[in-house]
Design a protein around this motif. Structure first.
Motif, mmCIF file in Angstrom:
data_model
loop_
_atom_site.group_PDB
_atom_site.id
_atom_site.type_symbol
_atom_site.label_atom_id
_atom_site.label_comp_id
_atom_site.label_asym_id
_atom_site.label_seq_id
_atom_site.Cartn_x
_atom_site.Cartn_y
_atom_site.Cartn_z
ATOM 1 N N PHE A 97 0.845 -1.184 0.000
ATOM 2 C CA PHE A 97 0.000 0.000 0.000
ATOM 3 C C PHE A 97 0.883 1.237 0.000
ATOM 4 O O PHE A 97 1.069 1.883 1.037
ATOM 5 N N PRO A 98 1.500 1.569 -1.143
ATOM 6 C CA PRO A 98 2.485 2.654 -1.176
ATOM 7 C C PRO A 98 1.890 4.015 -0.826
ATOM 8 O O PRO A 98 0.763 4.327 -1.207
ATOM 9 N N VAL A 99 2.663 4.782 -0.080
ATOM 10 C CA VAL A 99 2.268 6.153 0.235
ATOM 11 C C VAL A 99 2.827 7.069 -0.851
ATOM 12 O O VAL A 99 3.773 6.727 -1.559
ATOM 13 N N SER A 100 2.246 8.239 -0.960
ATOM 14 C CA SER A 100 2.714 9.193 -1.962
ATOM 15 C C SER A 100 4.053 9.782 -1.554
ATOM 16 O O SER A 100 4.433 9.767 -0.372
ATOM 17 N N ARG A 101 4.746 10.302 -2.516
ATOM 18 C CA ARG A 101 6.008 10.986 -2.256
ATOM 19 C C ARG A 101 5.780 12.168 -1.324
ATOM 20 O O ARG A 101 6.586 12.446 -0.439
ATOM 21 N N LEU A 102 4.670 12.872 -1.499
ATOM 22 C CA LEU A 102 4.368 14.031 -0.651
ATOM 23 C C LEU A 102 4.160 13.612 0.803
ATOM 24 O O LEU A 102 4.649 14.284 1.720
ATOM 25 N N ASP A 103 3.434 12.515 1.038
ATOM 26 C CA ASP A 103 3.251 12.029 2.403
ATOM 27 C C ASP A 103 4.576 11.560 2.989
ATOM 28 O O ASP A 103 4.875 11.806 4.163
ATOM 29 N N ALA A 104 5.390 10.879 2.189
ATOM 30 C CA ALA A 104 6.694 10.425 2.673
ATOM 31 C C ALA A 104 7.576 11.627 3.034
ATOM 32 O O ALA A 104 8.243 11.630 4.073
ATOM 33 N N ALA A 105 7.567 12.656 2.191
ATOM 34 C CA ALA A 105 8.371 13.848 2.463
ATOM 35 C C ALA A 105 7.922 14.512 3.765
ATOM 36 O O ALA A 105 8.757 14.937 4.578
ATOM 37 N N ARG A 106 6.628 14.575 3.972
ATOM 38 C CA ARG A 106 6.112 15.172 5.212
ATOM 39 C C ARG A 106 6.569 14.356 6.424
ATOM 40 O O ARG A 106 7.009 14.922 7.427
ATOM 41 N N ALA A 107 6.462 13.034 6.327
ATOM 42 C CA ALA A 107 6.867 12.179 7.442
ATOM 43 C C ALA A 107 8.362 12.296 7.720
ATOM 44 O O ALA A 107 8.784 12.440 8.877
ATOM 45 N N LEU A 108 9.174 12.241 6.685
ATOM 46 C CA LEU A 108 10.631 12.247 6.851
ATOM 47 C C LEU A 108 11.179 13.610 7.269
ATOM 48 O O LEU A 108 12.289 13.689 7.802
#
Length: 173
Positions: A97-108
């Protein structure tokens, strides 16, 4: 990546009041809301015996089930860069269930100390694909990431406890 992939293929995250990502599909958090990076370093990196496990090798491969926000991989890349003068790190990771790049950037973005490794990962974030998405990463200049899609007969969860359907042949819709 210049363009954000089609988010209809990603699984959007919910965000807690403290800024931590949560899976709306499973109602679970991606990492400790107290300090996800400390958790990643303790459970993932130290749990794999790193960096000692790769100290005498020119090449080292890590496989992970559950790519999530990429926090474990960003922490891994950061540790590799800190503890290695050369060599090649291969990372094989799978996410149903891949997350979007934008969500990953926010998390990281919560951990500036791994920002360089996180950015290298985000710059090559795999596009969303229906079904199970995997990535094969290789360090270098620049690091490379190759996405692929498969439909396995069975998967198990890399998490501390299984998520619903992780022990069956169920697939995302």
């Amino acid at each position: 990546m210049a363009d954000e992939p089609d988010n209809s293929l990603n699984w959007p995250l919910d965000w807690s009041e403290t800024g931590g990502p949560r899976s709306p599909r499973f109602g679970d958090v991606y990492y400790s809301l107290e300090d996800g990076l400390a958790e990643s370093r303790t459970v993932f990196l130290a749990g794999c015996g790193l960096p000692d496990a790769w100290s005498d090798r020119k090449r080292f491969t890590v496989a992970e089930l559950g790519f999530g926000t990429g926090l474990n991989i960003a922490a891994l890349l950061h540790l590799w860069r800190q503890s290695r003068a050369g060599g090649r790190l291969h990372i094989f990771s799978i996410e149903g269930f891949p997350v979007s790049r934008l969500d990953a950037a926010r998390a990281l973005s919560a951990w500036p100390e791994i920002a360089e490794a996180a950015q290298a990962l985000l710059d090559r974030w795999p596009p969303a694909r229906p079904g199970f998405t995997g990535s094969i990463c290789r360090t270098g200049t620049p690091p490379s990431i190759w996405p692929w899609v498969t439909r396995p007969g069975r998967w198990t969860s890399g998490a501390g406890r299984p998520t619903p359907g992780s022990w069956t042949d169920s697939r995302p819709p």
